[in-house]
Design an enzyme around this catalytic site. Structure first.
Site, PDB file in Angstrom:
ATOM      1  N   TYR A  67     -57.139  -5.606  57.652  1.00  0.00           N
ATOM      2  CA  TYR A  67     -57.886  -6.114  58.795  1.00  0.00           C
ATOM      3  C   TYR A  67     -57.176  -5.700  60.076  1.00  0.00           C
ATOM      4  CZ  TYR A  67     -60.096  -9.204  55.313  1.00  0.00           C
ATOM      5  OH  TYR A  67     -60.752  -9.715  54.214  1.00  0.00           O
ATOM      6  N   LEU A 216     -71.958 -17.512  54.242  1.00  0.00           N
ATOM      7  CA  LEU A 216     -73.121 -17.572  55.122  1.00  0.00           C
ATOM      8  C   LEU A 216     -73.884 -16.253  55.120  1.00  0.00           C
ATOM      9  CD1 LEU A 216     -71.589 -19.538  58.135  1.00  0.00           C
ATOM     10  CD2 LEU A 216     -73.091 -20.392  56.332  1.00  0.00           C
ATOM     11  N   GLY A 217     -73.693 -15.465  54.057  1.00  0.00           N
ATOM     12  CA  GLY A 217     -74.423 -14.201  53.969  1.00  0.00           C
ATOM     13  C   GLY A 217     -74.102 -13.274  55.116  1.00  0.00           C
ATOM     14  N   ARG A 218     -72.795 -13.214  55.477  1.00  0.00           N
ATOM     15  CA  ARG A 218     -72.303 -12.376  56.582  1.00  0.00           C
ATOM     16  C   ARG A 218     -72.996 -12.723  57.903  1.00  0.00           C
ATOM     17  NH1 ARG A 218     -69.073  -8.854  53.970  1.00  0.00           N
ATOM     18  NH2 ARG A 218     -69.643  -8.324  51.834  1.00  0.00           N
ATOM     19  N   GLY A 219     -73.278 -14.011  58.058  1.00  0.00           N
ATOM     20  CA  GLY A 219     -73.891 -14.506  59.291  1.00  0.00           C
ATOM     21  C   GLY A 219     -75.393 -14.649  59.225  1.00  0.00           C
ATOM     22  N   PHE A 220     -76.014 -14.144  58.154  1.00  0.00           N
ATOM     23  CA  PHE A 220     -77.470 -14.194  58.056  1.00  0.00           C
ATOM     24  C   PHE A 220     -77.985 -15.620  58.093  1.00  0.00           C
ATOM     25  CE2 PHE A 220     -81.314 -14.565  55.418  1.00  0.00           C
ATOM     26  CZ  PHE A 220     -82.170 -13.708  56.098  1.00  0.00           C
ATOM     27  N   PHE A 221     -77.284 -16.550  57.418  1.00  0.00           N
ATOM     28  CA  PHE A 221     -77.758 -17.923  57.380  1.00  0.00           C
ATOM     29  C   PHE A 221     -77.369 -18.714  58.628  1.00  0.00           C
ATOM     30  CE2 PHE A 221     -77.904 -16.737  52.876  1.00  0.00           C
ATOM     31  CZ  PHE A 221     -79.232 -17.061  52.630  1.00  0.00           C
ATOM     32  N   GLY A 224     -80.335 -15.655  61.002  1.00  0.00           N
ATOM     33  CA  GLY A 224     -81.504 -14.989  60.464  1.00  0.00           C
ATOM     34  C   GLY A 224     -81.576 -13.533  60.903  1.00  0.00           C
TER      35      GLY A 224
END
Length: 350
Positions: A67, A216-221, A224
């Site tokens: 990282y 969180l689904g790489r921010g998706f949740f 959206g």
């Protein structure tokens, strides 16, 4: 306007593995502070966020040497220098992935394992790494060889507990036979559930803790489909299959359903997605990442959400495999689906 976050409950503890590691039920993924999500964030702000998380009761901090590379470990090293912080956290870092000529390489040979550990210890400013993961499995090196070197680092007091990331069930078994594996880190969320078939049962059979990254689904949740519009240049998520226009339009329906349920429960979609992970068992610790204190506070609020069996089933019905469009990565190589190593009998150290 998003619903108000539930009042934050005290962060409970969970046990990872059977070797004695106890951590907060939710950790903090630190990658996005320094890498892969656009430019590095201001150091002072990120140190303040880390201190805020520790003060809130979060004890598991997750980083890796790639990282940055190295910048995120150095950031955590600075955050740990404040009196008392180091004593209140379980520090997790990883080795095995490195950048060379702009490409990612993977190594798990003994010399590299040892050199990587020494580098991480120096950057973090610590004498011992609490949880040391092999970030990706080196398919050229028998897993027994890699774990044996990690075992030596444990015996020398430089590492307390050993972990694996994105490892197959057979790899986990072979590794665990050499030295107890305390935790396996894997992608697990409402829209990434294939690990439930074989990997999760294997971990539970062997008494290995589960650390869920990208819960969180790489921010998706969190946002959206509109999330993609706000991503900075060079954010790697722009290249992920699930975020491509032809898939995103279809996946947006998943978020809409989850968000509608969240509105009914008086929470956010992100909190609902995290609560779903928290209800998977007391051997699971999700590590959502963020660079904002307000988002961290919202994430911790998920710990106070209660879901019934019917609500769990309803959530899962929204994210059935047939409804999720696109793979997790553009190239699924080096994930648990493609990470078998040669037999130990084939190893000849150079």
């Amino acid at each position: 306007m998003a619903p108000a976050a539930p009042a934050t409950a005290a962060v409970r503890r969970v046990k990872l593995g059977s070797q004695g590691l106890e951590v907060s039920a939710q950790g903090l993924g630190c990658m996005g502070m320094s890498a892969f999500h656009g430019p590095s964030k201001p150091e002072a702000d990120m140190v303040a966020l880390i201190h805020h998380a520790v003060a809130a009761g979060v004890t598991l901090l997750d980083t890796a040497d790639i990282y940055g590379p190295h910048a995120n470990e150095a950031l955590l090293g600075k955050a740990l220098q404040v009196g008392g912080v180091r004593d209140n956290v379980a520090l997790a870092t990883k080795f095995g992935k490195f950048l060379a000529d702009g490409k990612v390489g993977i190594r798990g040979d003994p010399a590299y394992v040892r050199a990587a550990c020494e580098g991480s210890l120096w950057r973090l400013g610590v004498d011992c790494i609490d949880l040391y993961y092999q970030h990706r499995v080196d398919k050229k090196v028998p897993i027994e060889v890699t774990i044996d070197e990690l075992k030596k680092l444990v015996e020398e007091g430089k590492v307390k507990y050993i972990g694996l990331c994105e490892a197959s069930a057979s790899t986990i078994r072979r590794a665990h036979a050499v030295h107890p594996i305390t935790a396996v880190q894997l992608e697990w969320s409402l829209w990434s559930r294939d690990v439930e078939e074989d990997i999760i049962p294997t971990c539970r059979e062997l008494g290995i803790g589960i650390v869920a990254y990208s819960p969180l689904g790489r921010g998706f949740f969190s946002g959206g489909a509109k999330l993609v519009d706000s991503l900075p240049d060079h954010d790697f998520r722009k290249n992920l299959p699930r975020f491509q226009p032809e898939n995103l339009e279809k996946n947006a329906k998943i978020f809409d359903r989850v968000n509608a349920m969240a509105m009914r429960k008086g929470c956010t979609a992100a909190q609902l997605a995290l609560a779903w992970i928290h209800h998977q068992g007391d051997d699971v610790c999700p590590i959502p990442g963020t660079t904002k204190i307000e988002n961290f506070d919202q994430n911790v609020g998920a710990l106070s959400l209660e879901l019934t069996r019917d609500e769990m089933a309803e959530l899962e019905s929204y994210t059935a495999a047939a409804d999720v469009h696109g793979d997790r990565y553009a190239q699924m190589a080096n994930t648990w689906k493609d990470c078998e190593t040669p037999p130990l009998s084939s190893w000849k150290e150079e």
